[in-house]
Every structure is written in structure tokens, then in C-alpha cells.
Design a protein around this motif. Structure first.
Motif, mmCIF file in Angstrom:
data_model
loop_
_atom_site.group_PDB
_atom_site.id
_atom_site.type_symbol
_atom_site.label_atom_id
_atom_site.label_comp_id
_atom_site.label_asym_id
_atom_site.label_seq_id
_atom_site.Cartn_x
_atom_site.Cartn_y
_atom_site.Cartn_z
ATOM 1 N N LEU A 104 9.446 -3.156 -9.939
ATOM 2 C CA LEU A 104 9.508 -4.307 -9.758
ATOM 3 C C LEU A 104 8.522 -4.643 -8.633
ATOM 4 C CD1 LEU A 104 10.890 -7.220 -9.514
ATOM 5 C CD2 LEU A 104 12.605 -6.350 -8.031
ATOM 6 N N ILE A 105 8.529 -3.910 -7.412
ATOM 7 C CA ILE A 105 7.768 -4.060 -6.300
ATOM 8 C C ILE A 105 6.200 -3.820 -6.823
ATOM 9 C CG2 ILE A 105 6.869 -3.098 -4.228
ATOM 10 C CD1 ILE A 105 9.698 -2.973 -3.516
ATOM 11 N N ALA A 106 5.952 -3.062 -7.512
ATOM 12 C CA ALA A 106 4.418 -2.681 -7.964
ATOM 13 C C ALA A 106 4.278 -3.839 -8.998
ATOM 14 C CB ALA A 106 4.512 -1.382 -8.941
ATOM 15 N N SER A 107 4.719 -4.525 -9.447
ATOM 16 C CA SER A 107 4.546 -5.722 -10.470
ATOM 17 C C SER A 107 4.328 -6.995 -9.711
ATOM 18 C CB SER A 107 5.557 -5.750 -11.473
ATOM 19 O OG SER A 107 6.677 -6.471 -10.991
ATOM 20 N N ARG A 108 4.722 -7.011 -8.486
ATOM 21 C CA ARG A 108 4.547 -8.202 -7.682
ATOM 22 C C ARG A 108 3.191 -8.391 -7.267
ATOM 23 N NH1 ARG A 108 7.645 -12.196 -7.807
ATOM 24 N NH2 ARG A 108 6.549 -12.899 -6.033
ATOM 25 N N PRO A 109 2.753 -9.748 -7.027
ATOM 26 C CA PRO A 109 1.383 -10.031 -6.786
ATOM 27 C C PRO A 109 1.019 -9.850 -5.311
ATOM 28 C CG PRO A 109 2.695 -12.219 -6.972
ATOM 29 C CD PRO A 109 3.540 -10.976 -7.495
ATOM 30 N N GLU A 110 2.210 -9.815 -4.613
ATOM 31 C CA GLU A 110 1.887 -9.714 -2.997
ATOM 32 C C GLU A 110 1.225 -8.299 -2.678
ATOM 33 O OE1 GLU A 110 4.744 -12.818 -3.897
ATOM 34 O OE2 GLU A 110 4.736 -10.436 -4.002
ATOM 35 N N PHE A 113 4.540 -5.666 1.887
ATOM 36 C CA PHE A 113 5.841 -5.980 1.795
ATOM 37 C C PHE A 113 6.338 -5.564 3.415
ATOM 38 C CE2 PHE A 113 4.720 -5.962 -2.339
ATOM 39 C CZ PHE A 113 5.552 -6.538 -3.198
ATOM 40 N N ILE A 114 6.891 -6.549 3.829
ATOM 41 C CA ILE A 114 7.702 -6.373 5.003
ATOM 42 C C ILE A 114 8.965 -5.519 4.950
ATOM 43 C CG2 ILE A 114 8.772 -7.264 7.263
ATOM 44 C CD1 ILE A 114 6.905 -9.600 6.663
ATOM 45 N N LEU A 128 5.264 4.866 -1.951
ATOM 46 C CA LEU A 128 4.389 4.708 -1.150
ATOM 47 C C LEU A 128 2.853 4.740 -1.677
ATOM 48 C CD1 LEU A 128 5.827 6.941 1.738
ATOM 49 C CD2 LEU A 128 5.453 4.481 1.876
ATOM 50 N N SER A 129 2.838 5.034 -2.931
ATOM 51 C CA SER A 129 1.646 5.105 -3.523
ATOM 52 C C SER A 129 1.667 4.159 -4.888
ATOM 53 C CB SER A 129 1.313 6.520 -4.155
ATOM 54 O OG SER A 129 2.276 6.786 -5.172
ATOM 55 N N CYS A 130 2.209 3.042 -4.688
ATOM 56 C CA CYS A 130 2.287 1.798 -5.981
ATOM 57 C C CYS A 130 1.417 1.109 -5.793
ATOM 58 C CB CYS A 130 3.771 1.494 -5.943
ATOM 59 S SG CYS A 130 4.371 0.314 -4.731
ATOM 60 N N GLY A 131 0.536 1.096 -4.682
ATOM 61 C CA GLY A 131 -0.650 0.068 -4.506
ATOM 62 C C GLY A 131 -0.342 -0.865 -3.647
ATOM 63 N N LYS A 132 0.914 -1.142 -2.944
ATOM 64 C CA LYS A 132 1.299 -1.942 -1.860
ATOM 65 C C LYS A 132 1.355 -1.142 -0.638
ATOM 66 C CE LYS A 132 2.380 -4.469 -5.225
ATOM 67 N NZ LYS A 132 1.407 -5.420 -5.745
ATOM 68 N N ARG A 133 1.072 -2.191 0.530
ATOM 69 C CA ARG A 133 1.403 -1.354 2.048
ATOM 70 C C ARG A 133 2.681 -2.074 2.441
ATOM 71 N NH1 ARG A 133 -4.370 -2.698 4.954
ATOM 72 N NH2 ARG A 133 -3.756 -0.653 6.216
ATOM 73 N N PHE A 167 2.235 0.607 9.649
ATOM 74 C CA PHE A 167 2.234 0.853 8.036
ATOM 75 C C PHE A 167 2.689 2.027 7.714
ATOM 76 C CE2 PHE A 167 -1.326 -2.541 7.711
ATOM 77 C CZ PHE A 167 -0.344 -3.415 6.971
ATOM 78 N N LEU A 168 3.973 2.116 6.917
ATOM 79 C CA LEU A 168 4.651 3.266 6.656
ATOM 80 C C LEU A 168 3.601 4.337 5.952
ATOM 81 C CD1 LEU A 168 8.134 1.822 5.673
ATOM 82 C CD2 LEU A 168 7.590 3.249 7.528
ATOM 83 N N SER A 169 4.113 5.663 6.324
ATOM 84 C CA SER A 169 3.235 6.816 5.704
ATOM 85 C C SER A 169 4.329 7.884 5.356
ATOM 86 C CB SER A 169 2.157 7.501 6.528
ATOM 87 O OG SER A 169 2.812 7.845 7.875
ATOM 88 N N VAL A 170 4.044 8.976 4.787
ATOM 89 C CA VAL A 170 4.952 9.725 4.257
ATOM 90 C C VAL A 170 5.791 10.465 5.383
ATOM 91 C CG1 VAL A 170 5.259 11.968 3.228
ATOM 92 C CG2 VAL A 170 3.629 10.324 1.990
ATOM 93 N N GLU A 171 5.057 10.649 6.497
ATOM 94 C CA GLU A 171 5.494 11.185 7.950
ATOM 95 C C GLU A 171 6.371 10.181 8.584
ATOM 96 O OE1 GLU A 171 2.161 11.247 7.342
ATOM 97 O OE2 GLU A 171 2.048 13.342 6.541
ATOM 98 N N ILE A 172 7.398 10.624 9.015
ATOM 99 C CA ILE A 172 8.248 9.779 9.651
ATOM 100 C C ILE A 172 7.757 9.007 10.976
ATOM 101 C CG2 ILE A 172 10.598 9.527 10.847
ATOM 102 C CD1 ILE A 172 11.759 11.732 9.110
#
Length: 252
Positions: A104-110, A113-114, A128-133, A167-172
């Protein structure tokens, strides 16, 4: 102002309610809200059904740093979305890492994402790798305080509170820092969980978005978010001490 390229991932929590009220108050409406499913068991960050939130103006609400504490925790996210006619879609799960939610998120135009989901959730691959930040406001001053319930540890260390936009990354809690702020110890420490923590994060979120709009870019205050200490959910006794302690204890 409608932020067409920015969406909000929200849940039925006091933090999401505080975020939405702060965004509305500062005329920074997200282009869309992805509302996580809240049916079923009690989720982290939600008020218990036995809790009856009382709307009160806290003693330090007039201080600029705590300006976002004047929100109504009794207003639900759904009520706010309907009241202000903010576009939203219902996610098929309360788990942000659920493949259906990721799709769902990957399909959004934005593109940004907060993140304001349920507490204790870590965003993982493939989300995290779906193309969004994913813009997240951590409840702690980074990089010093990483992990969970860090503001209580900060108070025990003799300091105040903090909030940091990353901006979130894999590391906490290790993504690049967009903006961070320190806050004095609140006047009513029993209100930290559902008021002051949310208010501090909302304040940093608003300032981050305003800075982004002014600069027309995402500028980092600190790209090297390394070091610090990672904390785990604080023991109830230590939490009680942090709430009761009116003066810096500074014991390490």
C-alpha cells in the motif's frame, strides 16, 4: 498548506493525535494519512479504556518549548481526519511491516512518510527499501540517547528531555539527523507518556517541516549519527524515581 509530497502513517494513539493537532494548528496538512488498523488488543501508545483523559492547560504550556502540549488527548485520529477532511486510507493491518501494508505504501505517490505508528515497532526490510523515506521523530536527544524510553534516562541523568527528527535506517535511531531540540524537565512529570513526550516530538516535527518548506530541501543538522548509548524500556521503579525526582540526581 497541503503537503502533497508528504504523507503520515498514523495509529489510534495519543502521539498520532498530538501530531495531527500540531500539523493542523500550524497549517501543515499531510497529503494523505495511512491509518493503521486498531481493531483487537490494546496496542502500545494507546490510552487504556479505563483512562479518562482530562483536557487541562499545563503550567508550562505558555512556554515556547512546550507550545504543542496544549492538545486534546481525548480527540481520536479518526475524528481529526473527518473534522479537517484530511484524505486517508485504512491499512489492512496494524503491522507496518505486513506485506500488504508495504505494498500500500509503495503504491502511494508521496515520497516521504512521517512515521507515527504503534510504539515499539521497528521498520524493517522490505519496507525501508520500498522507494519511500520515513521521517521519524525520536523521543530523545540523538545521538546521546538511542533506544526506548530514553527521556526517563535523560531525566535521571539530571537533564531534561529531547526529541530528534531523523530519516529511519536499518540501525536503531541511527539515521541522519534533520533537527534536534532539548527541552527542560516538564512541570508535571506524570504527564510525560501521553502529553510531554508527544508534545516535544510534535514541536520538532513542525519545525522540521517548516525548515524543509523554507529551504525546499531536506537539510541535515548532523549526518554522522553514530555513538551514544542504546537504552531499553526503563524498569518501573526507575521510571517512578524519574517522575518523582524534582531535582537532578546525576548518578551514573
Amino acid at each position: 498548506m497541503l503537503l502533497n509530497d508528504i504523507a503520515l502513517v498514523a495509529a489510534s494513539t495519543t502521539r498520532s493525535s498530538a501530531y495531527l493537532q500540531a500539523l493542523v494548528r500550524n497549517q501543515l496538512l499531510p497529503g494523505c494519512v495511512v491509518l493503521l488498523d486498531s481493531a483487537g488488543a490494546q496496542m502500545p501508545g494507546q490510552l487504556r479504556q479505563t483512562d479518562t483523559p482530562v483536557v487541562e492547560r499545563l503550567p508550562d504550556a505558555d512556554e515556547d518549548c512546550w507550545s504543542e502540549s496544549a492538545f486534546d488527548p481525548a480527540l481520536t485520529v479518526q475524528e481529526l481526519l473527518d473534522c479537517y477532511r484530511i484524505p486517508y486510507v485504512l491499512a489492512p493491518s496494524n503491522d507496518l511491516n505486513d506485506p500488504a501494508v508495504v505494498s500500500l505504501i509503495a503504491s502511494r505517490p508521496e515520497t516521504v512518510f512521517i512515521y507515527s505508528g504503534f510504539g515499539g515497532v521497528l521498520l524493517r526490510e522490505p519496507l525501508l527499501s520500498c522507494g519511500k523515506r520515513f521521517l521519524h521523530v525520536h523521543g530523545g536527544y540523538l545521538p546521546t540517547y538511542k533506544g526506548s524510553t530514553t527521556n526517563y534516562y535523560s531525566l535521571l541523568d539530571g537533564g531534561g528531555m529531547g526529541a530528534s527528527a531523523i530519516f529511519l535506517s536499518v540501525e536503531i535511531d541511527s539515521g541522519p539527523i534533520l533537527l534536534r531540540k532539548s527541552f527542560p524537565a516538564p512541570s508535571v512529570r506524570t504527564k510525560i507518556d501521553h502529553v510531554y513526550d508527544s508534545a516535544a516530538r510534535a514541536k520538532v516535527l513542525v519545525e522540521t517541516l517548516l525548515h524543509h518548506l523554507a529551504s525546499k530541501s531536506w537539510e541535515f543538522e548532523l549526518e554522522d549519527n553514530e555513538g551514544g548509548e542504546t537504552y531499553y524500556i526503563i524498569h518501573p521503579v526507575l521510571k517512578h524515581i524519574a517522575i518523582l525526582d524534582k531535582e537532578a540526581v546525576g548518578r551514573k
